[in-house]
Structure formats: structure tokens, C-alpha cells
Scaffold this motif. Structure first.
Motif, PDB file in Angstrom:
ATOM      1  N   HIS A  28      -2.048  18.130  24.438  1.00 53.58           N
ATOM      2  CA  HIS A  28      -1.368  19.337  24.857  1.00 53.58           C
ATOM      3  C   HIS A  28      -1.901  20.556  24.103  1.00 53.58           C
ATOM      4  N   ARG A  30      -3.555  23.937  25.723  1.00 53.65           N
ATOM      5  CA  ARG A  30      -3.039  25.294  25.493  1.00 53.65           C
ATOM      6  C   ARG A  30      -4.133  26.195  24.935  1.00 53.65           C
ATOM      7  N   PHE A  38      -3.986  33.955  29.709  1.00 60.00           N
ATOM      8  CA  PHE A  38      -2.649  34.499  29.970  1.00 60.00           C
ATOM      9  C   PHE A  38      -2.298  35.632  29.015  1.00 60.00           C
ATOM     10  N   SER A  61       4.405  25.779  38.792  1.00 56.62           N
ATOM     11  CA  SER A  61       5.202  26.449  37.753  1.00 56.62           C
ATOM     12  C   SER A  61       5.410  27.918  38.073  1.00 56.62           C
ATOM     13  N   ALA A 113      13.613  34.361  40.315  1.00 59.51           N
ATOM     14  CA  ALA A 113      14.015  35.490  39.458  1.00 59.51           C
ATOM     15  C   ALA A 113      14.008  36.809  40.233  1.00 59.51           C
ATOM     16  N   LEU A 171      17.180  37.707  33.640  1.00 61.50           N
ATOM     17  CA  LEU A 171      16.632  36.437  33.150  1.00 61.50           C
ATOM     18  C   LEU A 171      17.517  35.808  32.067  1.00 61.50           C
ATOM     19  N   VAL A 188      16.070  22.223  30.603  1.00 64.96           N
ATOM     20  CA  VAL A 188      14.895  21.343  30.611  1.00 64.96           C
ATOM     21  C   VAL A 188      15.276  19.999  29.983  1.00 64.96           C
ATOM     22  N   ARG A 206      14.343  16.521  27.747  1.00 66.63           N
ATOM     23  CA  ARG A 206      13.499  15.946  26.700  1.00 66.63           C
ATOM     24  C   ARG A 206      14.019  14.551  26.364  1.00 66.63           C
ATOM     25  N   THR A 251      15.117  31.290  28.167  1.00 70.27           N
ATOM     26  CA  THR A 251      14.702  31.244  29.570  1.00 70.27           C
ATOM     27  C   THR A 251      13.292  30.655  29.730  1.00 70.27           C
ATOM     28  N   ARG A 303       5.437  24.435  23.671  1.00 70.35           N
ATOM     29  CA  ARG A 303       5.543  24.146  25.100  1.00 70.35           C
ATOM     30  C   ARG A 303       6.202  25.278  25.887  1.00 70.35           C
ATOM     31  N   SER A 304       6.351  26.423  25.238  1.00 73.79           N
ATOM     32  CA  SER A 304       7.005  27.521  25.960  1.00 73.79           C
ATOM     33  C   SER A 304       6.163  27.909  27.160  1.00 73.79           C
ATOM     34  N   CYS A 305       6.760  28.646  28.058  1.00 74.05           N
ATOM     35  CA  CYS A 305       6.076  29.007  29.299  1.00 74.05           C
ATOM     36  C   CYS A 305       4.845  29.860  29.010  1.00 74.05           C
ATOM     37  N   MET A 323       6.902  40.575  38.517  1.00 69.92           N
ATOM     38  CA  MET A 323       8.187  41.120  38.972  1.00 69.92           C
ATOM     39  C   MET A 323       8.178  42.645  38.929  1.00 69.92           C
TER      40      MET A 323
HETATM   41  C1  HEM Z   1      10.592  33.718  35.754  1.00 73.49           C
HETATM   42  C2  HEM Z   1       9.554  32.917  35.842  1.00 73.49           C
HETATM   43  C3  HEM Z   1       9.339  31.684  34.989  1.00 73.49           C
HETATM   44  C4  HEM Z   1      10.227  30.943  34.254  1.00 73.49           C
HETATM   45  C5  HEM Z   1      11.729  31.182  34.080  1.00 73.49           C
HETATM   46  C6  HEM Z   1       9.481  29.870  33.627  1.00 73.49           C
HETATM   47  C7  HEM Z   1      10.030  28.933  32.770  1.00 73.49           C
HETATM   48  C8  HEM Z   1       9.320  27.909  32.164  1.00 73.49           C
HETATM   49  C9  HEM Z   1       9.896  26.930  31.280  1.00 73.49           C
HETATM   50  C10 HEM Z   1      11.370  26.852  30.878  1.00 73.49           C
HETATM   51  C11 HEM Z   1       8.898  26.105  30.889  1.00 73.49           C
HETATM   52  C12 HEM Z   1       9.034  24.897  29.972  1.00 73.49           C
HETATM   53  C13 HEM Z   1       9.276  23.644  30.793  1.00 73.49           C
HETATM   54  C14 HEM Z   1       9.409  22.409  29.919  1.00 73.49           C
HETATM   55  O1  HEM Z   1       8.834  22.356  28.838  1.00 73.49           O
HETATM   56  O2  HEM Z   1      10.083  21.465  30.350  1.00 73.49           O
HETATM   57  C15 HEM Z   1       7.681  26.560  31.529  1.00 73.49           C
HETATM   58  C16 HEM Z   1       6.438  25.972  31.364  1.00 73.49           C
HETATM   59  C17 HEM Z   1       5.304  26.408  32.009  1.00 73.49           C
HETATM   60  N1  HEM Z   1       5.169  27.525  32.802  1.00 73.49           N
HETATM   61 FE1  HEM Z   1       6.625  28.806  33.312  1.00 73.49          FE
HETATM   62  N2  HEM Z   1       8.171  29.973  33.994  1.00 73.49           N
HETATM   63  C18 HEM Z   1       8.031  31.071  34.811  1.00 73.49           C
HETATM   64  C19 HEM Z   1       6.861  31.550  35.371  1.00 73.49           C
HETATM   65  C20 HEM Z   1       5.616  31.008  35.186  1.00 73.49           C
HETATM   66  C21 HEM Z   1       4.384  31.547  35.722  1.00 73.49           C
HETATM   67  C22 HEM Z   1       4.272  32.831  36.558  1.00 73.49           C
HETATM   68  C23 HEM Z   1       3.381  30.695  35.348  1.00 73.49           C
HETATM   69  C24 HEM Z   1       1.913  30.780  35.624  1.00 73.49           C
HETATM   70  C25 HEM Z   1       1.287  31.844  36.061  1.00 73.49           C
HETATM   71  C26 HEM Z   1       3.989  29.625  34.563  1.00 73.49           C
HETATM   72  C27 HEM Z   1       3.293  28.567  34.011  1.00 73.49           C
HETATM   73  C28 HEM Z   1       3.865  27.600  33.221  1.00 73.49           C
HETATM   74  C29 HEM Z   1       3.101  26.483  32.669  1.00 73.49           C
HETATM   75  C30 HEM Z   1       1.620  26.201  32.889  1.00 73.49           C
HETATM   76  C31 HEM Z   1       4.006  25.728  31.903  1.00 73.49           C
HETATM   77  C32 HEM Z   1       3.709  24.472  31.095  1.00 73.49           C
HETATM   78  C33 HEM Z   1       3.393  24.917  29.675  1.00 73.49           C
HETATM   79  C34 HEM Z   1       3.055  23.787  28.733  1.00 73.49           C
HETATM   80  O3  HEM Z   1       3.552  22.670  28.890  1.00 73.49           O
HETATM   81  O4  HEM Z   1       2.296  24.068  27.788  1.00 73.49           O
HETATM   82  N3  HEM Z   1       5.338  29.850  34.484  1.00 73.49           N
HETATM   83  N4  HEM Z   1       7.961  27.679  32.293  1.00 73.49           N
END
Ligand code: HEM
Length: 510
Positions: free
Chosen positions: A86, A90, A97, A287, A295, A346, A355, A357, A438, A444-446, A456
């Protein structure tokens, strides 16, 4: 910590009231019965969450079933690495990003947002119309991640609806997604090509008289084939050199193209396989699309319900756009009321309510505030046995009145224009965004949270000055799920997001 219910109460479209009740009655940690009677924890304590996502993140990894390449994937080829894999993933993706790269990509964001606006303008040409705005926002989000993420146009804003999009839609609304039994079977039968017996398990899956499973297998195969098609086309373009790359949809700045170039420059040992890059693509599209469209739809719904706030936002945007309607990245992030509207939405309505775990070893979770055990004793930490599943309840953590004050459950963008209560800083929530979870926190954050903010803001900056949004005469119910989605009360059969709104041109629109 008390036993408070059963998993089926937690994961159904109307589970919000259950979650709220759980929090009111049992506080920040509760035990519920899992599918097979096992004990699962529902957690919304800030300190516990910091430990889960940051300090003990290697213990609280995602489940084996979600991991790649160790096990087969669920549905399509999603990629979720554990531990060291992982970190490598990243490291590769982070630069794509960051804010600098987003600044370069903003023309793509504007181009796609203009297409959205153009479509809406056509619909309201002869006067106000009722529009399912969630559908249009969904198309916008998919087209944007297509163009900016993959350098590929899905054509969703030009009336095209290719197989890949249909499969993605089907997957999003697949009602059986949350059934653990189905998940287990998916894991067995929708194996990635890395599994030793994929062809055999697929064959067996196909032979089972289970239409839902077969439908899921179709979806999975279509998505994999679509991703492969896009990947191969991009590979050919990259081989043709810079000129050809720049002329493509994403102007040569899309995430996939840059990822492929980065991969090509890596040594053979470090280079991700084609399978991995394909999996990245699917993860990215999945994702990015439903989260952001949930949102953005929510923001429009709230603005329709609060017309004064809508006017205030329109005023700020019109003034900012006076000279040039295509605001730069730096202009967009410096608009205080736009920022406040996004943050507040948000916070109060996170698109993902929580989420999952699993604890990979016995561990003790410290708590910010004590809770009471079954015998009424006050406890400051809880013992979590190995293999316990946890649901981290973002929804309740973000609206905890002991953190946000007695008006925590109200939508008040203005709260972000004044200093936040001290209790917010004291809670020490280590999420990456605005003292909330959020987008969670830690490794592992987004990764796409800044991308989604910009998406948005660009959309709002073009559509709010042009249109006025008012509620339609239907009851909108936001359904609980992996991603929270709007629906019209009474139409439970349809899992496609539905948010009818009356849209008209705003007075003095450009
Ligand atoms: C309001 C919009 C979004 C929210 C609320 C959100 C929320 C999240 C959350 C909570 C996670 C963690 C999930 C977990 O660990 O179980 C996550 C992971 C991720 N998100 Fe977002 N996301 C949003 C938009 C996006 C966008 C626009 C992208 C890509 C352009 C994106 C790409 C990813 C990726 C690739 C992961 C995995 C990260 C990792 O495991 O290292 N997300 N997101």
C-alpha cells in the motif's frame, strides 16, 4: 459497552435513524451482532478512530477479501493493498493528486463543468423544468474522472452511455451488494486472473442457477474489458510520443497517462504489472464518481431547501466571476462562503457514512471519553480481540454535540466563518479534512480529497450563478449505504439516485 442491535439494522437503506439512536443510547462505542452472530463494534470515538486509522493502522487493515493481490477481488478488479504494498502504491500516486498537478488539470474541470451547464441550459430554455439533478451530477462526475483521471471521454454529457458506464451504474445500484453471503460467493467466483483457478471458479459460477450472481459476473467482466480497452488505447498513444499524448482527451495531464509514464520509468522490479494499473483505474473511477456526485447533489439539495444561503453563495460567486467566469484553483480555494458550504455539507452529510476495518491481532483501543460497560462500570479503553470487525461511524463522529456544540445536527455553513468551539480542537480529530473523518485520516485517507473539492467548487462556480434550484413537490429520502444516495420516497425499487428539483435560469444569469 453494550450490545445494541444486529448488523441488518445497520446496513439497510433506512438505517440512519438506527445509527442516530445507537449513538444517543450507547454513546461512542457499541457492540452489535454480526451476520453469523459474531460481535462487531460500532465506533465513533475520536481517539479510538485516530488509533484505528493512524497509530495502529497496520492492525486495523482492510479485510483480506478486499486485498490485492493476496486474494481475489470482489466484483471488478479493485486494488486494495496491505502494508508495504500500500505504501508503494501511495508513493506512486501521491504526486498525481497534489495541488500543483490539480492547478494544471483545472482547464479539464472547467471544460466538463461547461458541458454540464450547457445541458441544463438546453433543458430550461423555455422556462423552469423539473430535473433529476442527481442523474446529471452523476454524469458530470463520471465524465470528469474519465477525462481528468483516464484521459478518456465516457460521453455521458453528450448522451452516450457506453457499456462501461452502464456496468458501473449497475454496480452502484446493485441491491445485493451488502449481503455478506453474496460477498463471499463473489469472492469465490469473480476471481482476478491472479487466482490459481479463475477459469474454473468462473465456470462454476456461471453454471449456478443464480441470476444475481450471473448479472454481477457480467458487470465485472464488462468493467474489466472496458478498463483494458482504455488502457490499451492509452498505451498505443504513449508509444506514439508527446504530440499524440497532448492531443488526447485529458490534454496529456490525466492521472492514468502520468501513472503509466511513471511506471515505465521504474526499474523492472518496482514496476507495477498491467493488472495492477488496470486495478488502479477501476478503483479510481469507482472511488471518485459516486462519492463526489453524492456530495454535490447534497449541496444542491440543501441550497434548494435554504434559498437565502443559495442567494448568498450566488452573490459571492458572481462577484468573483465578474472578470472571468473560469476561476483559477487559487481563486476557488479562497472564496470563504463556498468553502463554508462545502465543509458544512461534508461534515454533516458525509457521502460514506462509515468504513469497515478488521483487527488483525488483539489490541486495546483508548477512548477520548469514557463509556459504560454492561455492568455500568466506567471504562476508558476497550479490548478488541483479533478478527473483530469494526464499523467506524463517520456520520455520528462528525455530528457529535460534545464536539460541535448543541447545534451540531444543523446545517449552518456560517459556523465556518467564525472561530470553531474549543471542543473541536480539543477532540484532536486527525482526519485530513476540516476536523472531520469524512475522508478519514492517516495513510489510507482519501487520496482524491483535494480533487473532489476542486470538482465541486468548479461545478458550483459555473452552475449557481446561472441557475436557481428549488425543491420539487416530492419527498426526498437519502438512503444509507456504502455511499449515501437520494431517492424519492415510495420508489424503493429504483436504486438509481433520484433528486428531482425545479431548475430555472437565475435572474441576470450570464
Ligand atoms: C466527496 C468525495 C469523496 C469522499 C467523501 C471520499 C471518501 C473516501 C474515504 C472515506 C476513503 C477511505 C476508504 C477506506 O479506507 O475504507 C477513500 C479512499 C480513497 N479515495 Fe476517496 N472520497 C471522495 C472522492 C474521491 C475522489 C474524487 C477520488 C479520485 C479522484 C478518490 C480516490 C480515492 C482512493 C484512490 C482511495 C483509496 C486510498 C487508499 O487506500 O490509499 N476519492 N475516499
Amino acid at each position: 459497552m453494550k450490545r445494541a442491535g444486529h448488523w441488518r439494522h445497520m446496513f439497510n437503506p433506512y438505517a440512519f435513524s438506527f445509527h442516530e439512536e445507537l449513538f444517543r443510547t450507547y454513546g461512542t462505542v457499541a457492540r452489535v451482532y454480526g451476520f453469523l452472530g459474531d460481535i462487531q463494534l460500532v465506533v465513533s470515538d475520536p481517539k479510538a478512530c485516530n488509533n484505528i486509522f493512524i497509530k495502529d493502522q497496520l492492525i486495523f487493515e482492510q479485510t483480506e477479501a478486499q486485498s490485492f493481490p493476496k486474494s481475489s477481488s470482489v466484483l471488478a478488479k479493485f486494488v486494495t493493498y496491505l502494508g508495504v504494498h500500500h505504501r508503494r502504491q501511495r508513493k506512486l500516486l501521491n504526486p498525481l493528486f497534489n495541488v500543483n498537478h490539480l492547478r494544471h488539470m483545472i482547464p479539464i474541470f472547467h471544460r466538463v463543468a461547461r458541458k454540464l451547464r450547457g445541458n441544463l441550459e438546453l433543458i430550461v430554455l423555455d422556462g423552469p423544468q423539473e430535473i433529476n439533478i442527481a442523474d446529471w451530477i452523476g454524469r458530470f462526475a463520471l465524465e470528469l474522472i474519465g477525462e481528468a483521471g483516464l484521459g478518456y471521454s465516457f460521453g455521458t454529457l453528450e448522451g452516450r452511455n457506453d457499456e462501461y458506464c452502464r456496468a458501473l451504474n449497475d454496480l452502484t445500484c446493485f441491491p445485493g451488494q451488502l449481503c455478506p453471503l453474496l460477498r463471499f460467493i463473489e469472492t469465490c467466483f469473480l476471481t482476478s486472473t491472479r487466482s490459481s483457478i479463475p477459469q474454473f471458479s468462473k465456470l462454476v459460477g456461471r453454471m449456478l442457477p443464480w441470476p444475481k450472481l450471473n448479472h454481477l459476473m457480467d458487470i465485472s467482466e464488462t468493467m474489466n474489458a472496458g478498463a483494458r480497452r482504455i488502457y490499451e488505447a492509452k498505451k498505443r498513444l504513449l508509444e506514439l510520443g508527446d504530440d499524440a499524448t497532448i492531443k488526447q482527451v485529458g490534454d496529456g495531464k490525466d492521472i492514468l497517462g502520468l501513472l503509466m509514464q511513471t511506471c515505465a520509468a521504474e526499474s523492472e522490479n518496482d514496476r507495477p504489472s498491467e493488472e495492477e494499473v488496470l486495478a488502479h483505474m477501476t478503483l479510481l473511477v469507482f472511488s471518485a464518481t459516486d462519492t463526489t456526485s453524492s456530495a454535490l447533489s447534497r449541496i444542491l439539495h440543501l441550497l434548494a431547501l435554504y434559498p437565502d444561503t443559495q442567494d448568498k453563495l450566488r452573490k459571492e460567486l458572481k462577484e468573483a466571476c465578474e472578470e472571468n467566469e473560469e476561476l483559477t484553483h487559487d481563486q476557488l480555494v479562497s472564496l470563504p462562503f463556498l468553502e463554508a458550504v462545502c465543509r458544512e455539507t461534508l461534515r454533516l452529510y458525509p457521502p460514506g457514512s462509515g468504513v469497515m476495518r478488521t483487527a488483525r491481532s488483539d489490541v486495546v483501543l483508548p477512548l477520548s471519553s469514557p463509556i459504560h460497560d454492561i455492568d455500568g462500570r466506567e471504562i476508558h479503553e476497550i479490548f478488541v480481540p483479533k478478527n473483530t470487525n469494526l464499523f467506524i461511524q463517520i456520520y455520528n463522529l462528525n455530528r457529535d454535540p460534545s464536539i460541535w456544540g448543541s447545534d451540531a445536527a444543523e446545517w449552518k455553513p456560517e459556523r465556518w466563518l467564525a472561530p470553531l468551539p474549543e471542543s473541536v480542537a480539543n477532540a484532536n480529530i486527525q482526519g485530513v479534512y476540516a476536523n472531520t473523518m469524512t475522508f478519514i485520516g492517516g495513510p489510507r485517507s482519501c487520496i482524491g480529497f483535494k480533487f473532489s473539492q476542486l470538482e465541486m467548487k468548479v461545478a458550483l462556480s459555473l452552475i449557481i450563478p446561472t441557475f436557481r434550484f428549488t425543491p420539487a413537490e416530492v419527498d426526498v429520502v437519502w438512503r444509507f449505504g456504502v455511499i449515501v444516495n437520494p431517492s424519492v420516497k415510495g420508489s424503493v425499487e429504483s436504486f438509481l439516485p433520484q433528486l428531482p428539483m425545479v431548475v430555472s435560469r437565475s435572474i441576470g444569469a450570464p
